[in-house]
Motif scaffolding. Sequence first.
Motif, PDB file in Angstrom:
ATOM      1  N   ASN A  41       5.230 -20.754  51.991  1.00 24.88           N
ATOM      2  CA  ASN A  41       5.063 -19.384  52.058  1.00 24.88           C
ATOM      3  C   ASN A  41       6.640 -18.750  51.993  1.00 24.88           C
ATOM      4  O   ASN A  41       6.659 -17.483  51.637  1.00 24.88           O
ATOM      5  CB  ASN A  41       4.595 -18.957  53.531  1.00 24.88           C
ATOM      6  CG  ASN A  41       3.115 -19.329  53.452  1.00 24.88           C
ATOM      7  OD1 ASN A  41       2.101 -19.236  52.361  1.00 24.88           O
ATOM      8  ND2 ASN A  41       2.632 -20.311  54.437  1.00 24.88           N
ATOM      9  N   ARG A  83       9.358 -19.380  50.716  1.00 25.28           N
ATOM     10  CA  ARG A  83       9.936 -19.508  49.373  1.00 25.28           C
ATOM     11  C   ARG A  83       9.312 -18.709  48.175  1.00 25.28           C
ATOM     12  O   ARG A  83       8.242 -18.648  48.137  1.00 25.28           O
ATOM     13  CB  ARG A  83       9.994 -20.779  48.831  1.00 25.28           C
ATOM     14  CG  ARG A  83      11.069 -21.736  49.683  1.00 25.28           C
ATOM     15  CD  ARG A  83      11.354 -23.097  49.042  1.00 25.28           C
ATOM     16  NE  ARG A  83      12.199 -23.948  50.004  1.00 25.28           N
ATOM     17  CZ  ARG A  83      13.201 -24.758  49.375  1.00 25.28           C
ATOM     18  NH1 ARG A  83      13.117 -24.630  47.997  1.00 25.28           N
ATOM     19  NH2 ARG A  83      13.989 -25.347  49.986  1.00 25.28           N
ATOM     20  N   TYR A 134       6.556 -13.980  46.001  1.00 27.77           N
ATOM     21  CA  TYR A 134       5.936 -14.916  46.985  1.00 27.77           C
ATOM     22  C   TYR A 134       4.539 -15.517  46.841  1.00 27.77           C
ATOM     23  O   TYR A 134       3.704 -14.611  46.088  1.00 27.77           O
ATOM     24  CB  TYR A 134       6.177 -14.300  48.252  1.00 27.77           C
ATOM     25  CG  TYR A 134       7.854 -14.060  48.754  1.00 27.77           C
ATOM     26  CD1 TYR A 134       8.292 -15.397  49.389  1.00 27.77           C
ATOM     27  CD2 TYR A 134       8.569 -13.333  48.523  1.00 27.77           C
ATOM     28  CE1 TYR A 134       9.628 -15.350  49.687  1.00 27.77           C
ATOM     29  CE2 TYR A 134      10.002 -13.185  48.715  1.00 27.77           C
ATOM     30  CZ  TYR A 134      10.524 -14.262  49.433  1.00 27.77           C
ATOM     31  OH  TYR A 134      11.789 -14.146  49.714  1.00 27.77           O
ATOM     32  N   ALA A 157       2.121 -15.215  48.610  1.00 27.23           N
ATOM     33  CA  ALA A 157       1.199 -14.397  49.244  1.00 27.23           C
ATOM     34  C   ALA A 157       0.766 -13.106  48.165  1.00 27.23           C
ATOM     35  O   ALA A 157       0.036 -12.659  48.317  1.00 27.23           O
ATOM     36  CB  ALA A 157       1.636 -13.738  50.462  1.00 27.23           C
ATOM     37  N   GLU A 158       1.764 -13.164  47.122  1.00 29.88           N
ATOM     38  CA  GLU A 158       1.341 -11.938  46.321  1.00 29.88           C
ATOM     39  C   GLU A 158       0.693 -12.404  44.856  1.00 29.88           C
ATOM     40  O   GLU A 158       0.747 -11.880  43.924  1.00 29.88           O
ATOM     41  CB  GLU A 158       2.742 -11.464  45.728  1.00 29.88           C
ATOM     42  CG  GLU A 158       3.730 -10.874  46.903  1.00 29.88           C
ATOM     43  CD  GLU A 158       5.053 -10.542  46.655  1.00 29.88           C
ATOM     44  OE1 GLU A 158       5.774 -10.240  47.564  1.00 29.88           O
ATOM     45  OE2 GLU A 158       5.459 -11.155  45.628  1.00 29.88           O
TER      46      GLU A 158
END
Lengths: 331, 254
Positions: A95, A97, A137, A139-140
């Motif tokens: 997460n 990186r 990232y 999460a995106e």
Amino acid sequence: MITISSLTKSFGSGGPAVRALDDVSLEVADGTIFGVIGQSGAGKSTLIRMVNQLERPDSGSVTVAGRNITELSGRELRLARQQIGMIFQHFNLLNHRTVQGNVELGLEIIGTDPAERRRRTADILELVGLGAKARSYPAELSGGQKQRVGIARALAGNPRVLLSDEATSALDPETTRSILDLIKTINRELNLTVLLITHEMEVVKRICDSAALLERGRVVEQGSIVELISRPGSRLAGELFPLGPVPDSNANTIVDITFSGGTADSPVISQLARRHGIDVSILGAVIEHIGGNQAGRTRLELPGPAHLHALPIAELRAQGLLVEVMRGQAA
Amino acid sequence: MIDVNAPTFWSDLVDVLLVATGQTLYMVTLSLLITIVVGLPLGVVLVGTEPGGLFERPFGSRALGIALNRTLEFIVNLGRAVPFIILMIALIPVTRLILGTFIGTGAAVVPLSAVAIPFFARMVEIALKEVDHGLVEAADSLGASSWQIVAKVLVPEALPSIVLGVSTTITSIINYSAMAGVIAAGGLGDVAIRYGYQRYSGIHMVAVIIILFVLVMILQGVGSAVARKLSHRSSTPAESPVFRRLLAREPRGG
Ligand SMILES: Nc1ncnc2c1ncn2[C@@H]1O[C@H](COP(=O)(O)OP(=O)(O)OP(=O)(O)O)[C@@H](O)[C@H]1O
Ligand SMILES: [Mg+2]
């Protein structure tokens, strides 16, 4: 490329041990995609984790590119693992990186210098279609994009083999297809050998050259798809052509006829009807694209017991069709 | 008793508070640095030497791993169990051995670190255990060594939680530093006791409380902000701190 021989693994101390793998042997040819299918708990993950020794076997061996990986440990094992990429059901991306950083991870581990790392990462992100997302990232990203990063990370170190542990199980059907197509593409373009495990027949249908059915830790069937399709009574072929259970039929005969390759467009029904004057009813039919070829299976009901139809059946078989008498044999 | 109406009262108050705040910050900062430098590796080793951990067999010996784990567990538990005031006094010989003296602001750093290290090591341990094991496997599958896994996966992934642990640790060091007056370390706690309690100056007491409160609030705020910045999990604008503050200011419509 991958030879798995007589692998056995049990889990659990104390209580009754779970036999996760029971004398499993498989052969994955160079440059092919091999699918292992089985239900939950069949031992699929345990099996694939043996190939890069995330799990150690009780007995048996795994050879990858001519090296017995089960004998290795420490630094030698780490070097061997660098030749074996792996992708995961839940992607397992870092997460903290970016996409770029995640792909570079493997290269940092190998000790590639920074300039080369960046060049290689840019190339590989282009290959998986994520060139524009290098700075995002995890999460995106969507699930499909995350798996593309996973694939890029696995490929960055130029492995000979790719292992896929349910890589598409967390994805919707359309994304699943795009990821499978990507795996097929890299298999072709990079001549990468792929061993994948799945519980979905769709995956096998779409990209596998060969498959094995794993049940309670044992391989119950294996072979190339072409071979399986023409193998009488094959359970994998039965799964490939989901015609359902054979219906109870009074005194009539039910046959399943499988077409593939050159026999795909045989005029079977008209042949039976015209030449032999048989009243054929079609109970079901499935046509599938399997490994890029058309293949299908038709279930027909013929009046009366099977022995009445011995001649036409023999004729169809002589044409290279697989004809299985599902009911009416004994009559 | 202090005379509030004395002409120098307010300037004395400011002087006393400035010196004491400086002493507190000195003790806390130095103890914190030592705590991080020692506590972080300690936390890593605590997790690593557990059964199935990365350093399960240091130098190939599982027995050594078990021994290391048990010993560190024992020390950490001991450090957590002993009340600070007792620890501080019990450590006097150690402090004297290290620094040549056992009183003063500098000397307080030894017991403060001693109490904070186990506390912080536990927080690191918890933070590391929260890291998804799948990430470790992914690094393993890439051929990473144990040290590479610690440096590239475990610690960076746990960093947001570790930062929160740091800010909690600071708060508890500030808390303990209030008792350091016992070994003549000074600091804000000492002002509260000497002026506020022993000399009945309510103003000193209130001033100390306000400074400590503001200090802790600032540190907690900074800690949380840094942790949030490091954690790339919540990246939608609605979850960013700035955006949320803006939303909070919005008058509530019907
Ligand atoms: N680390 C473990 N400890 C104990 N038992 C285990 C462990 N790993 C797997 N097992 C057991 O071994 C058997 C096979 O597990 P495995 O994960 O290989 O199945 P799977 O085919 O991958 O299933 P799924 O499709 O649910 O992932 C199961 O009965 C499981 O409970
Ligand atoms: Mg599994």
